[in-house]
Design an enzyme around this catalytic site. Structure first.
Site, PDB file in Angstrom:
ATOM      1  N   ALA A 162     -65.904  26.787  -4.597  1.00  0.00           N
ATOM      2  CA  ALA A 162     -66.881  25.591  -4.149  1.00  0.00           C
ATOM      3  C   ALA A 162     -65.621  24.515  -4.494  1.00  0.00           C
ATOM      4  O   ALA A 162     -65.883  23.645  -3.660  1.00  0.00           O
ATOM      5  CB  ALA A 162     -68.322  25.529  -5.350  1.00  0.00           C
ATOM      6  N   TYR A 163     -65.236  24.627  -5.869  1.00  0.00           N
ATOM      7  CA  TYR A 163     -64.361  23.373  -5.998  1.00  0.00           C
ATOM      8  C   TYR A 163     -63.202  23.950  -5.100  1.00  0.00           C
ATOM      9  O   TYR A 163     -63.039  22.124  -4.493  1.00  0.00           O
ATOM     10  CB  TYR A 163     -64.013  23.789  -7.537  1.00  0.00           C
ATOM     11  CG  TYR A 163     -62.926  23.110  -7.815  1.00  0.00           C
ATOM     12  CD1 TYR A 163     -63.123  21.563  -8.056  1.00  0.00           C
ATOM     13  CD2 TYR A 163     -61.467  23.513  -7.624  1.00  0.00           C
ATOM     14  CE1 TYR A 163     -61.702  21.037  -8.407  1.00  0.00           C
ATOM     15  CE2 TYR A 163     -60.647  22.369  -7.957  1.00  0.00           C
ATOM     16  CZ  TYR A 163     -60.938  21.518  -8.813  1.00  0.00           C
ATOM     17  OH  TYR A 163     -59.636  20.692  -9.519  1.00  0.00           O
ATOM     18  N   ALA A 164     -62.491  24.644  -4.665  1.00  0.00           N
ATOM     19  CA  ALA A 164     -61.435  25.239  -3.442  1.00  0.00           C
ATOM     20  C   ALA A 164     -62.248  24.952  -2.680  1.00  0.00           C
ATOM     21  O   ALA A 164     -61.217  24.096  -1.606  1.00  0.00           O
ATOM     22  CB  ALA A 164     -61.201  26.890  -3.479  1.00  0.00           C
ATOM     23  N   MET A 191     -63.975  22.198  -1.336  1.00  0.00           N
ATOM     24  CA  MET A 191     -63.595  20.850  -1.501  1.00  0.00           C
ATOM     25  C   MET A 191     -62.449  20.229  -1.534  1.00  0.00           C
ATOM     26  O   MET A 191     -62.714  18.940  -0.626  1.00  0.00           O
ATOM     27  CB  MET A 191     -64.527  20.345  -3.032  1.00  0.00           C
ATOM     28  CG  MET A 191     -65.524  21.270  -3.134  1.00  0.00           C
ATOM     29  SD  MET A 191     -67.450  20.770  -1.884  1.00  0.00           S
ATOM     30  CE  MET A 191     -68.288  21.638  -2.537  1.00  0.00           C
ATOM     31  N   LYS A 192     -61.559  21.049  -2.099  1.00  0.00           N
ATOM     32  CA  LYS A 192     -60.703  20.573  -2.078  1.00  0.00           C
ATOM     33  C   LYS A 192     -59.770  20.529  -0.771  1.00  0.00           C
ATOM     34  O   LYS A 192     -59.418  20.307  -0.180  1.00  0.00           O
ATOM     35  CB  LYS A 192     -59.452  21.261  -3.334  1.00  0.00           C
ATOM     36  CG  LYS A 192     -60.115  20.510  -4.543  1.00  0.00           C
ATOM     37  CD  LYS A 192     -59.765  18.743  -4.717  1.00  0.00           C
ATOM     38  CE  LYS A 192     -59.765  18.609  -5.897  1.00  0.00           C
ATOM     39  NZ  LYS A 192     -60.179  17.071  -6.186  1.00  0.00           N
TER      40      LYS A 192
END
Length: 258
Positions: A162-164, A166-167
């Protein structure tokens, strides 16, 4: 053009500048001759300490509260910035925007909750999009925007889907921003840090010796990154000689997973 006179020091606005990589970037930028407006979410004392450090370097600085997860607050924040520019600098515009504020959530793809996903969207993607939109009228033509991404948008490690994602969205957004803001001469780039020894994500890379050693073994320069490795890159990309760099992703990872 509304670019300031050479007699003025440029001004950078750095989100999440009270701690971590944001703090390090703010200090590097100040050492390079730029004044700083930094934001913090709740740690006012930490933010004021960074302001004091910057002022000790001979630069002007100011800390303003901002929750980048709350896009409804951005219009009021922009008004605060406008007032601060007038009262502290007798200026109407600032020069550089560094969208740095963020959090890390480590959870496998199957275990990531919708609440976690939404929080990451609001902070990293929606926050960067709409905060930049609100602040652009206060930026000088010929300025720079740096959006902070992550090495995890290029290589994959379990627990960061999820974090990646977004990036990855930030990296695409940055290219579109560069294309659409070209009429104003504003360059937009991405800085993508690799693994850093700091408190991000609970300090796992810093505090877990096994993880630290694994990352170092997979990094061409043979060690884990330090905050100074990233702050220096951000400061360099805001210097006069780097204005022709535009719509680029600059990974500062020491060569991870080559």
């Amino acid at each position: 053009m509304t670019t300031p006179s050479p007699s003025f020091s440029p001004i950078a606005l750095i989100t999440g500048g009270s701690r971590g990589l944001g703090r390090n970037a703010a200090l590097h930028v100040a050492r390079a001759g730029t004044d700083v407006i930094l934001t913090y979410r709740s740690q006012a004392a930490e933010a004021q300490a960074v302001v004091a450090e910057i002022e000790a370097l001979g630069r002007r600085a100011l800390a303003l509260p901002l929750d980048v997860a709350d896009s409804r607050s951005f219009a009021a924040f922009a008004q605060q910035v406008q007032a601060a520019l007038a009262s502290h600098w007798q200026r109407e515009r600032f020069d550089f925007l560094v969208n740095n504020a963020g959090i890390g959530i480590h959870a496998s793809f199957m275990e990531t909750t919708e609440e976690q996903f939404d929080e990451l969207v609001n902070i990293h993607l929606k926050g960067t999009f709409f905060l930049s939109q609100q602040l652009l009228p206060l930026m000088n033509d010929g300025g720079r925007i740096l959006n902070v991404s992550t090495g995890l948008a290029r290589f994959a490690l379990p627990g960061y889907a999820a974090y990646a994602a977004m990036k990855g969205g930030i990296e695409v957004l940055s290219r579109y921003m560069a294309k659409e803001l070209c009429a104003r001469g504003i360059a937009v780039n991405v800085v993508a840090p690799g693994a850093i020894e700091n408190d991000f994500g609970g300090g796992a890379v810093r505090d877990n010796a096994q993880l630290n050693a694994m990352v170092a073994s997979q990094t061409a320069l043979g060690r884990v990154g330090q905050p100074d490795d990233i702050g220096g890159v951000i400061a360099a990309l805001l210097q006069p000689g780097t204005g022709w760099i535009n719509a680029q992703r600059i990974e500062a990872s020491g060569g991870m997973f080559l």
